[in-house]
Write a protein that holds these residues in place. Structure first.
Motif, short mmCIF file in Angstrom:
data_model
loop_
_atom_site.label_atom_id
_atom_site.label_comp_id
_atom_site.label_asym_id
_atom_site.label_seq_id
_atom_site.Cartn_x
_atom_site.Cartn_y
_atom_site.Cartn_z
N ALA A 43 -15.08 9.65 -43.49
CA ALA A 43 -16.21 10.47 -43.04
C ALA A 43 -15.91 11.12 -41.70
CB ALA A 43 -17.47 9.61 -42.95
N LEU A 44 -15.28 10.39 -40.78
CA LEU A 44 -14.93 10.95 -39.48
C LEU A 44 -13.90 12.06 -39.64
CD1 LEU A 44 -15.08 11.05 -36.41
CD2 LEU A 44 -13.40 9.18 -36.36
N ALA A 45 -12.88 11.82 -40.46
CA ALA A 45 -11.86 12.85 -40.70
C ALA A 45 -12.50 14.10 -41.30
CB ALA A 45 -10.77 12.31 -41.62
N ALA A 46 -13.44 13.91 -42.22
CA ALA A 46 -14.14 15.06 -42.82
C ALA A 46 -14.97 15.79 -41.77
CB ALA A 46 -15.02 14.60 -43.97
N ALA A 47 -15.64 15.04 -40.89
CA ALA A 47 -16.44 15.66 -39.83
C ALA A 47 -15.55 16.46 -38.88
CB ALA A 47 -17.23 14.59 -39.07
N LEU A 48 -14.40 15.93 -38.55
CA LEU A 48 -13.46 16.65 -37.69
C LEU A 48 -12.96 17.93 -38.37
CD1 LEU A 48 -11.48 13.59 -36.31
CD2 LEU A 48 -12.85 15.17 -34.94
N ALA A 49 -12.71 17.85 -39.66
CA ALA A 49 -12.25 19.02 -40.41
C ALA A 49 -13.35 20.09 -40.46
CB ALA A 49 -11.82 18.63 -41.82
N VAL A 50 -14.58 19.65 -40.69
CA VAL A 50 -15.71 20.60 -40.71
C VAL A 50 -15.89 21.24 -39.34
CG1 VAL A 50 -18.22 20.76 -40.94
CG2 VAL A 50 -16.89 19.54 -42.66
N ALA A 51 -15.78 20.42 -38.29
CA ALA A 51 -15.91 20.95 -36.92
C ALA A 51 -14.81 21.97 -36.65
CB ALA A 51 -15.85 19.83 -35.89
N ALA A 52 -13.58 21.67 -37.06
CA ALA A 52 -12.47 22.59 -36.84
C ALA A 52 -12.71 23.90 -37.58
CB ALA A 52 -11.15 21.96 -37.31
N ALA A 53 -13.16 23.82 -38.82
CA ALA A 53 -13.44 25.03 -39.59
C ALA A 53 -14.57 25.84 -38.97
CB ALA A 53 -13.78 24.67 -41.04
N ALA A 54 -15.64 25.17 -38.58
CA ALA A 54 -16.78 25.87 -37.97
C ALA A 54 -16.38 26.53 -36.66
CB ALA A 54 -17.94 24.89 -37.75
N LEU A 55 -15.59 25.83 -35.86
CA LEU A 55 -15.13 26.41 -34.59
C LEU A 55 -14.20 27.60 -34.82
CD1 LEU A 55 -14.65 23.02 -32.78
CD2 LEU A 55 -16.10 24.87 -31.92
N GLY A 56 -13.38 27.52 -35.85
CA GLY A 56 -12.51 28.65 -36.19
C GLY A 56 -13.31 29.87 -36.61
N VAL A 57 -14.32 29.65 -37.43
CA VAL A 57 -15.19 30.75 -37.86
C VAL A 57 -15.95 31.30 -36.65
CG1 VAL A 57 -17.26 31.31 -39.21
CG2 VAL A 57 -15.40 29.99 -40.24
N LEU A 77 -23.03 25.47 -31.39
CA LEU A 77 -21.90 24.73 -31.96
C LEU A 77 -21.11 24.01 -30.87
CD1 LEU A 77 -20.12 23.94 -34.36
CD2 LEU A 77 -18.91 26.11 -34.05
N LEU A 78 -20.78 24.72 -29.80
CA LEU A 78 -20.00 24.10 -28.72
C LEU A 78 -20.77 22.97 -28.06
CD1 LEU A 78 -18.40 27.30 -27.18
CD2 LEU A 78 -17.20 25.46 -28.38
N LEU A 79 -22.06 23.15 -27.84
CA LEU A 79 -22.88 22.07 -27.27
C LEU A 79 -22.90 20.86 -28.20
CD1 LEU A 79 -25.90 24.00 -25.72
CD2 LEU A 79 -24.21 22.63 -24.49
N GLY A 80 -23.07 21.13 -29.49
CA GLY A 80 -23.10 20.04 -30.46
C GLY A 80 -21.81 19.26 -30.52
N VAL A 81 -20.70 19.95 -30.49
CA VAL A 81 -19.39 19.28 -30.55
C VAL A 81 -19.16 18.46 -29.27
CG1 VAL A 81 -16.90 19.70 -30.61
CG2 VAL A 81 -18.40 20.94 -32.16
N ALA A 82 -19.52 19.02 -28.12
CA ALA A 82 -19.35 18.28 -26.86
C ALA A 82 -20.25 17.05 -26.81
CB ALA A 82 -19.64 19.20 -25.67
N VAL A 83 -21.47 17.17 -27.29
CA VAL A 83 -22.39 16.03 -27.33
C VAL A 83 -21.85 14.96 -28.28
CG1 VAL A 83 -24.69 15.29 -28.09
CG2 VAL A 83 -24.45 17.26 -26.58
N ALA A 84 -21.33 15.39 -29.42
CA ALA A 84 -20.75 14.44 -30.37
C ALA A 84 -19.61 13.66 -29.74
CB ALA A 84 -20.29 15.16 -31.63
N TYR A 85 -18.77 14.34 -28.96
CA TYR A 85 -17.68 13.64 -28.27
C TYR A 85 -18.25 12.61 -27.30
CZ TYR A 85 -13.79 12.47 -25.26
OH TYR A 85 -12.84 11.76 -24.54
N GLY A 86 -19.24 13.01 -26.53
CA GLY A 86 -19.87 12.07 -25.58
C GLY A 86 -20.44 10.86 -26.29
N LEU A 87 -21.12 11.09 -27.39
CA LEU A 87 -21.68 9.96 -28.16
C LEU A 87 -20.58 9.09 -28.74
CD1 LEU A 87 -24.60 11.73 -30.05
CD2 LEU A 87 -24.78 10.07 -28.17
N SER A 88 -19.49 9.71 -29.18
CA SER A 88 -18.39 8.93 -29.77
C SER A 88 -17.74 8.00 -28.74
CB SER A 88 -17.33 9.86 -30.38
OG SER A 88 -16.52 10.45 -29.37
N ARG A 89 -17.92 8.32 -27.47
CA ARG A 89 -17.33 7.51 -26.40
C ARG A 89 -18.32 6.54 -25.75
NH1 ARG A 89 -13.84 9.45 -29.19
NH2 ARG A 89 -11.88 10.21 -28.36
#
Length: 131
Positions: A43-57, A77-89
């Motif tokens: 699930a995490l790998a899939a979330a990272l792949a989705v994030a990468a695709a969304a950021l590329g688009v 998108l950028l705020l969401g990804v940064a918040v997700a990193y903060g939560l992951s840590r």
């Protein structure tokens, strides 16, 4: 077009380019993390792949569209990804069944870039919406 209008457009173009580059860089970092995290959680790998695709688009959209709608999407998108990193840590990502991980230099630097670009995208959004 007046000189000040042309100058403001040039500044907006540079800001949009910065946001596009930040999205592309973040997409690359997230894409590079897919395989190393696959053993941890599919699930995490899939979330990272989705994030990468969304950021590329988002990078492409920001570079091509140069509209308030693109600014808003990029900022969110950028705020969401940064918040997700903060939560992951700090608390972990319970939805992805992953406990908290330690902070790392690449993650902190990427999140700082994402937050800076989100701020720039929000500023662009305000400027484009008011003109």
């Amino acid at each position: 077009m007046s000189s000040s209008t042309a100058q403001q457009q040039q500044v907006n173009d540079l800001r949009a380019d910065f946001c596009a580059v930040a999205c592309a860089a973040s997409a690359g970092v997230h894409a590079a993390l897919v395989m190393p995290h696959l053993h941890e959680s599919v699930a995490l790998a899939a979330a990272l792949a989705v994030a990468a695709a969304a950021l590329g688009v988002a990078a492409i959209g920001q570079a091509i569209l140069a509209r308030a709608s693109a600014d808003a999407a990029v900022a969110a998108l950028l705020l969401g990804v940064a918040v997700a990193y903060g939560l992951s840590r700090t608390t972990g990502l319970p939805v992805l069944a992953v406990p908290p991980e330690p902070f790392d230099a690449l993650g902190v630097a990427t999140s700082c870039l994402e937050l800076a670009a989100a701020g720039v995208a929000l500023r662009l959004l305000v400027r484009r919406s008011s003109s």
